[in-house]
Design a protein around this motif. Structure first.
Motif, PDB file in Angstrom:
ATOM      1  N   HIS A  46       0.853  -1.196   0.000  1.00 19.69           N
ATOM      2  CA  HIS A  46       0.000   0.000   0.000  1.00 19.69           C
ATOM      3  C   HIS A  46       0.888   1.245   0.000  1.00 19.69           C
ATOM      4  O   HIS A  46       1.777   1.399   0.838  1.00 19.69           O
ATOM      5  CB  HIS A  46      -0.880  -0.034   1.248  1.00 19.69           C
ATOM      6  N   ASP A  48       0.845   5.414  -0.002  1.00 23.65           N
ATOM      7  CA  ASP A  48       0.011   6.589   0.292  1.00 23.65           C
ATOM      8  C   ASP A  48       0.594   7.840  -0.351  1.00 23.65           C
ATOM      9  O   ASP A  48       1.671   8.297   0.031  1.00 23.65           O
ATOM     10  CB  ASP A  48      -0.071   6.794   1.805  1.00 23.65           C
ATOM     11  N   ASP A 189      -8.574   1.040   6.046  1.00 26.49           N
ATOM     12  CA  ASP A 189      -7.267   1.693   6.153  1.00 26.49           C
ATOM     13  C   ASP A 189      -7.261   2.662   7.333  1.00 26.49           C
ATOM     14  O   ASP A 189      -8.003   3.655   7.339  1.00 26.49           O
ATOM     15  CB  ASP A 189      -7.020   2.455   4.833  1.00 26.49           C
TER      16      ASP A 189
HETATM   17 ZN    ZN Z   1      -3.723   4.612   2.747  1.00 21.80          ZN
END
Ligand code: ZN
Ligand code: DX5
Length: 243
Positions: A46, A48, A189
Motif C-alpha cells: 500500500h 500513500d 485503512d
Molecule cells: Zn492509505
C-alpha cells in the motif's frame, strides 16, 4: 495471471483477506529493505500519496511507485491517492506501474470520468471514502470500481486511533454488493492491528491496510503473521460472516 481484467474477488484467492502493509510507516530511507524484511508476508503493498492540500501531510509521487515496480515486478501495488484534483495528474500515476489506483470521492471533481480513464488505461480503479462520507455518495459508480477503500481514520497520518463507526459502512457496502451482483473488494485503512483484524474481516473487510502496526513493530514479518493468525485462528467467524 493477475491483470487488470481479473475479476476483483479472484484477487483474494482462497485466503479470507489480503494484508496490505503501508510503506508510510517504513523508514523512508529504506523502503525496499522494509518490504524485503516482510519475508513475503505482504499480499499487496500500500502506497500513500499525499499532496499537502487534501490532507495536511506530504509524501511521495509517481517516482516511488515506478521504483517499487522496477524492484518488485510482480507485486500488487495498491496506490492510495490523497490529493485534490487527481484528474490533473492521473497520467503520471497510470504510467507509474500501479496495479490499482484509488482516488477520494471528496477530492475528485469528475469521479466518473477519472474511474473510466483508470480502467481504460488497464489499471484497476478504486474509490475511497473518508470517515465522514456516506456510502450513498458513491452508489452511482460502484459498478465501475474494483475496490472501495473505507478510511477508518481521517487521512493524512499513520498511527491514529481506529474509528469504529465506519464499520457500518463496510457492512452496508457488503450488502449492496450482494444485492447488486457486484464484486468489488472492501479495503479498510487506518488503525488496523492484530487486535481488531479478526473483527474487521468478520465485518466484511477483504483487504486490511496496516502501517504502524507492521512497520512500527520490532519484527514486521512476525507482526504480519500475527495479524494473519489472529484472523485465521477462528474459522467459524467466516461462516457467521454477516452479508
Ligand atoms: Zn492509505
Ligand atoms: C493514512 C493512510 C494509511 C496509513 C495507515 O492517511 O492512508 O494508509 O498508512 O497507517 P496506520 O495503519 O498506522 O493507521
Amino acid at each position: 495471471m493477475i491483470d487488470a481484467t481479473t475479476p476483483p474477488r479472484k484477487l483474494k484467492g482462497a485466503h479470507p483477506f489480503l494484508l496490505a502493509p503501508s510503506v508510510l510507516s517504513a523508514d523512508p530511507l529504506a523502503i525496499g529493505t522494509s518490504i524485503d524484511n516482510l519475508e513475503g508476508e505482504a499480499d499487496w503493498i500500500h502506497v500513500d500519496i499525499m499532496d499537502g492540500h487534501f490532507v495536511p501531510n506530504l509524501t511521495y509521487g509517481p517516482a516511488l511507485v515506478k521504483a517499487l515496480r522496477r524492484r518488485y515486478p510482480d507485486a500488487f501495488l495498491d496506490v492510495h491517492i490523497m490529493a485534490e484534483r487527481a484528474d490533473d495528474f492521473l497520467d503520471m500515476f497510470v504510467e507509474s506501474g500501479a496495479s490499482l489506483l484509488s482516488v477520494h470521492v471528496e477530492a475528485t471533481h469528475h469521479i466518473h470520468k477519472v474511474l473510466q480513464t483508470i480502467r481504460n488505461r488497464g489499471i484497476r480503479p478504486g474509490i475511497t471514502l473518508n470517515p465522514g462520507t456516506p456510502v450513498q455518495t458513491i452508489e452511482p459508480i460502484l459498478n465501475m470500481v474494483d475496490l472501495v477503500l473505507v478510511m477508518s481514520v481521517n487521512p493524512g497520518f499513520a498511527a491514529q486511533k481506529f474509528i469504529p463507526e465506519v464499520l457500518a459502512k463496510v457492512k452496508e457496502l457488503v450488502r449492496y454488493r450482494t444485492a447488486n451482483g457486484l464484486d468489488f473488494l472492501v479495503e479498510i485503512d487506518g488503525g488496523v492491528d492484530a487486535n481488531n483484524a479478526k473483527m474487521l474481516v468478520t465485518s466484511g473487510c477483504d483487504v486490511l491496510v496496516a502501517g504502524n502496526a507492521i512497520f512500527g513493530s520490532e519484527n514486521p514479518a512476525e507482526m504480519a503473521r500475527k495479524i494473519k493468525n489472529a484472523v485465521s485462528t477462528q474459522p467459524q467467524t467466516f461462516a457467521q460472516r454477516e452479508l
